[in-house]
Design a protein around this motif. Structure first.
Motif, PDB file in Angstrom:
ATOM      1  N   GLN A 136       6.549  34.450 -38.280  1.00 25.93           N
ATOM      2  CA  GLN A 136       5.633  34.599 -37.965  1.00 25.93           C
ATOM      3  C   GLN A 136       4.469  35.597 -36.672  1.00 25.93           C
ATOM      4  O   GLN A 136       3.626  35.529 -36.637  1.00 25.93           O
ATOM      5  CB  GLN A 136       4.560  33.287 -38.746  1.00 25.93           C
ATOM      6  N   THR A 137       5.521  35.181 -36.047  1.00 27.94           N
ATOM      7  CA  THR A 137       5.297  35.718 -34.656  1.00 27.94           C
ATOM      8  C   THR A 137       6.071  37.101 -34.364  1.00 27.94           C
ATOM      9  O   THR A 137       7.111  37.299 -34.443  1.00 27.94           O
ATOM     10  CB  THR A 137       5.854  34.774 -33.962  1.00 27.94           C
ATOM     11  N   PRO A 138       4.758  37.890 -32.991  1.00 25.71           N
ATOM     12  CA  PRO A 138       6.089  39.352 -32.926  1.00 25.71           C
ATOM     13  C   PRO A 138       7.416  39.021 -32.616  1.00 25.71           C
ATOM     14  O   PRO A 138       7.834  40.124 -33.036  1.00 25.71           O
ATOM     15  CB  PRO A 138       4.770  39.771 -31.830  1.00 25.71           C
ATOM     16  N   ALA A 139       7.481  38.497 -31.608  1.00 25.54           N
ATOM     17  CA  ALA A 139       9.059  37.568 -31.726  1.00 25.54           C
ATOM     18  C   ALA A 139       9.305  36.964 -31.928  1.00 25.54           C
ATOM     19  O   ALA A 139      11.574  37.286 -31.724  1.00 25.54           O
ATOM     20  CB  ALA A 139       9.036  37.092 -29.932  1.00 25.54           C
ATOM     21  N   GLY A 140       9.236  36.482 -33.447  1.00 28.12           N
ATOM     22  CA  GLY A 140      10.212  36.459 -34.116  1.00 28.12           C
ATOM     23  C   GLY A 140      10.427  34.580 -33.657  1.00 28.12           C
ATOM     24  O   GLY A 140      11.329  34.039 -34.569  1.00 28.12           O
ATOM     25  N   PHE A 141       9.819  33.836 -32.549  1.00 29.55           N
ATOM     26  CA  PHE A 141      10.080  33.070 -32.170  1.00 29.55           C
ATOM     27  C   PHE A 141       8.877  32.081 -31.839  1.00 29.55           C
ATOM     28  O   PHE A 141       7.986  32.884 -31.836  1.00 29.55           O
ATOM     29  CB  PHE A 141      11.408  32.856 -30.597  1.00 29.55           C
ATOM     30  N   SER A 142       9.478  31.024 -31.873  1.00 24.86           N
ATOM     31  CA  SER A 142       7.810  29.334 -31.461  1.00 24.86           C
ATOM     32  C   SER A 142       8.845  28.542 -30.783  1.00 24.86           C
ATOM     33  O   SER A 142       9.783  28.617 -30.255  1.00 24.86           O
ATOM     34  CB  SER A 142       7.605  28.831 -32.795  1.00 24.86           C
ATOM     35  N   ILE A 143       8.093  28.257 -29.879  1.00 19.56           N
ATOM     36  CA  ILE A 143       8.387  27.361 -28.546  1.00 19.56           C
ATOM     37  C   ILE A 143       7.874  25.952 -29.186  1.00 19.56           C
ATOM     38  O   ILE A 143       6.208  26.140 -28.975  1.00 19.56           O
ATOM     39  CB  ILE A 143       8.235  27.383 -27.153  1.00 19.56           C
ATOM     40  N   ARG A 144       8.223  24.807 -28.890  1.00 22.47           N
ATOM     41  CA  ARG A 144       7.466  24.009 -29.339  1.00 22.47           C
ATOM     42  C   ARG A 144       7.532  23.015 -28.005  1.00 22.47           C
ATOM     43  O   ARG A 144       9.160  22.957 -27.696  1.00 22.47           O
ATOM     44  CB  ARG A 144       8.340  22.868 -30.746  1.00 22.47           C
ATOM     45  N   VAL A 145       6.764  22.205 -27.499  1.00 25.25           N
ATOM     46  CA  VAL A 145       7.079  20.994 -26.155  1.00 25.25           C
ATOM     47  C   VAL A 145       6.305  19.335 -26.834  1.00 25.25           C
ATOM     48  O   VAL A 145       4.930  19.904 -27.273  1.00 25.25           O
ATOM     49  CB  VAL A 145       5.986  22.089 -25.037  1.00 25.25           C
ATOM     50  N   ASN A 146       6.879  18.432 -26.190  1.00 26.72           N
ATOM     51  CA  ASN A 146       7.239  17.010 -26.799  1.00 26.72           C
ATOM     52  C   ASN A 146       5.733  17.049 -25.594  1.00 26.72           C
ATOM     53  O   ASN A 146       4.986  17.413 -24.836  1.00 26.72           O
ATOM     54  CB  ASN A 146       7.890  16.523 -25.641  1.00 26.72           C
ATOM     55  N   LYS A 147       3.973  16.940 -26.525  1.00 25.76           N
ATOM     56  CA  LYS A 147       2.919  16.536 -26.646  1.00 25.76           C
ATOM     57  C   LYS A 147       2.735  15.214 -25.663  1.00 25.76           C
ATOM     58  O   LYS A 147       1.983  15.518 -24.320  1.00 25.76           O
ATOM     59  CB  LYS A 147       2.017  16.642 -27.086  1.00 25.76           C
ATOM     60  N   ASN A 148       3.867  14.592 -25.456  1.00 23.19           N
ATOM     61  CA  ASN A 148       3.947  13.673 -24.755  1.00 23.19           C
ATOM     62  C   ASN A 148       4.237  13.323 -23.533  1.00 23.19           C
ATOM     63  O   ASN A 148       3.941  12.576 -22.555  1.00 23.19           O
ATOM     64  CB  ASN A 148       4.692  12.225 -25.487  1.00 23.19           C
ATOM     65  N   ASP A 149       5.557  14.475 -23.336  1.00 22.00           N
ATOM     66  CA  ASP A 149       5.507  15.013 -21.248  1.00 22.00           C
ATOM     67  C   ASP A 149       4.669  15.234 -20.529  1.00 22.00           C
ATOM     68  O   ASP A 149       2.676  15.556 -21.272  1.00 22.00           O
ATOM     69  CB  ASP A 149       7.056  16.072 -21.866  1.00 22.00           C
ATOM     70  N   PRO A 150       3.955  14.888 -19.227  1.00 17.87           N
ATOM     71  CA  PRO A 150       3.322  15.387 -18.537  1.00 17.87           C
ATOM     72  C   PRO A 150       3.320  16.795 -18.299  1.00 17.87           C
ATOM     73  O   PRO A 150       3.829  17.403 -18.697  1.00 17.87           O
ATOM     74  CB  PRO A 150       3.869  14.515 -17.182  1.00 17.87           C
ATOM     75  N   ALA A 151       2.306  17.260 -18.047  1.00 19.52           N
ATOM     76  CA  ALA A 151       1.541  18.642 -18.765  1.00 19.52           C
ATOM     77  C   ALA A 151       2.780  19.281 -17.156  1.00 19.52           C
ATOM     78  O   ALA A 151       2.921  20.448 -17.798  1.00 19.52           O
ATOM     79  CB  ALA A 151       0.540  18.840 -17.556  1.00 19.52           C
ATOM     80  N   ARG A 152       2.851  19.025 -16.246  1.00 18.47           N
ATOM     81  CA  ARG A 152       3.670  19.837 -15.550  1.00 18.47           C
ATOM     82  C   ARG A 152       4.749  19.535 -15.823  1.00 18.47           C
ATOM     83  O   ARG A 152       5.331  20.999 -15.810  1.00 18.47           O
ATOM     84  CB  ARG A 152       3.616  19.306 -14.272  1.00 18.47           C
ATOM     85  N   ARG A 153       6.090  18.850 -16.703  1.00 18.47           N
ATOM     86  CA  ARG A 153       7.005  18.456 -16.835  1.00 18.47           C
ATOM     87  C   ARG A 153       6.839  19.829 -18.757  1.00 18.47           C
ATOM     88  O   ARG A 153       7.878  20.909 -18.526  1.00 18.47           O
ATOM     89  CB  ARG A 153       7.281  17.341 -18.194  1.00 18.47           C
ATOM     90  N   GLN A 154       5.679  19.756 -19.695  1.00 18.82           N
ATOM     91  CA  GLN A 154       5.465  20.971 -20.711  1.00 18.82           C
ATOM     92  C   GLN A 154       5.119  21.796 -19.859  1.00 18.82           C
ATOM     93  O   GLN A 154       5.983  23.166 -20.371  1.00 18.82           O
ATOM     94  CB  GLN A 154       4.343  20.207 -20.670  1.00 18.82           C
ATOM     95  N   ARG A 155       5.231  22.032 -18.970  1.00 10.42           N
ATOM     96  CA  ARG A 155       5.059  24.063 -18.231  1.00 10.42           C
ATOM     97  C   ARG A 155       6.142  24.325 -18.395  1.00 10.42           C
ATOM     98  O   ARG A 155       7.195  25.693 -17.968  1.00 10.42           O
ATOM     99  CB  ARG A 155       4.140  24.118 -16.848  1.00 10.42           C
ATOM    100  N   PHE A 156       7.128  23.272 -17.113  1.00  4.53           N
ATOM    101  CA  PHE A 156       8.309  23.659 -16.853  1.00  4.53           C
ATOM    102  C   PHE A 156       9.123  23.855 -18.060  1.00  4.53           C
ATOM    103  O   PHE A 156      10.197  24.680 -18.299  1.00  4.53           O
ATOM    104  CB  PHE A 156       9.203  22.594 -15.790  1.00  4.53           C
ATOM    105  N   THR A 157       8.912  22.918 -18.826  1.00  6.10           N
ATOM    106  CA  THR A 157       9.610  23.428 -20.708  1.00  6.10           C
ATOM    107  C   THR A 157       9.834  24.002 -21.136  1.00  6.10           C
ATOM    108  O   THR A 157      10.163  25.331 -21.278  1.00  6.10           O
ATOM    109  CB  THR A 157       9.417  21.991 -21.225  1.00  6.10           C
ATOM    110  N   VAL A 158       7.895  24.834 -21.253  1.00  2.00           N
ATOM    111  CA  VAL A 158       7.722  26.455 -21.777  1.00  2.00           C
ATOM    112  C   VAL A 158       8.290  27.432 -20.751  1.00  2.00           C
ATOM    113  O   VAL A 158       8.678  27.819 -21.450  1.00  2.00           O
ATOM    114  CB  VAL A 158       5.999  26.410 -21.615  1.00  2.00           C
ATOM    115  N   ALA A 159       8.020  27.524 -20.376  1.00  2.00           N
ATOM    116  CA  ALA A 159       9.054  28.494 -19.069  1.00  2.00           C
ATOM    117  C   ALA A 159      10.807  28.461 -19.024  1.00  2.00           C
ATOM    118  O   ALA A 159      11.508  29.380 -19.269  1.00  2.00           O
ATOM    119  CB  ALA A 159       8.684  27.831 -16.951  1.00  2.00           C
TER     120      ALA A 159
END
Length: 166
Positions: A57-80
């Motif tokens: 469903q995405t232009p790149a063909g991939f989705s990233i899921r990040v744990n919503k229970n992690d602290p925001a800064r950890r989520q940022r590193f996870t996404v990166a």
């Protein structure tokens, strides 16, 4: 110094990435979107920080899921980190890559280290980091690590590693 991993990203993807590396904190969700990736905040099992999975469903063909229970800064590193997997290892993603809290997956440790180095380059670009380190000195900041971590919206631990302190 730019990592070898960031230097491996070339062409159209580098042209997409570079404009995002000019302001701190880097607008990571916007970068992911510009690359054609979807970022989803999700309830993931304890100990799992994030994953990248095929998504037609995405232009790149991939989705990233990040744990919503992690602290925001950890989520940022996870996404990166997951963006790093996309840019460097997309041919190895298969059914998906799931990373635990130590950013380990079924990929080799070297692949995980590559994704971590690219994540650090995306979150704390060299040129910006040098500018803000100099600014911190001019402002007389006593706790430079905390100042920079706040400016780049990353953890103090990530900033120390990036600065070569730990």
């Amino acid at each position: 110094m730019v990592s070898y991993e960031l230097s491996r990203v070339a062409g159209a993807e580098r042209a997409i990435i570079d404009p995002f590396l000019s302001d701190a904190p880097v607008r990571l969700s916007a970068l992911a979107s510009a690359l054609g990736l979807r970022v989803i905040s999700a309830q993931l099992p304890s100990g799992i920080s994030g994953e990248i999975r095929p998504d037609p469903q995405t232009p790149a063909g991939f989705s990233i899921r990040v744990n919503k229970n992690d602290p925001a800064r950890r989520q940022r590193f996870t996404v990166a980190h997951e963006i790093g997997h996309y840019l460097l290892h997309r041919d190895e993603i298969g059914d998906g890559i799931t990373d635990d809290v130590l950013y380990r997956s079924s990929l080799s440790d070297s692949r995980e280290a590559q994704a971590n180095r690219l994540a650090a380059d995306l979150l704390m670009p060299d040129r910006l980091l040098a500018f803000w380190k100099d600014r911190a000195a001019k402002l007389g900041e006593e706790d430079v690590v905390s100042f920079l971590a706040d400016k780049f919206n990353v953890s103090a631990a990530a900033m120390k590693i990036r600065l070569g302190i730990e």
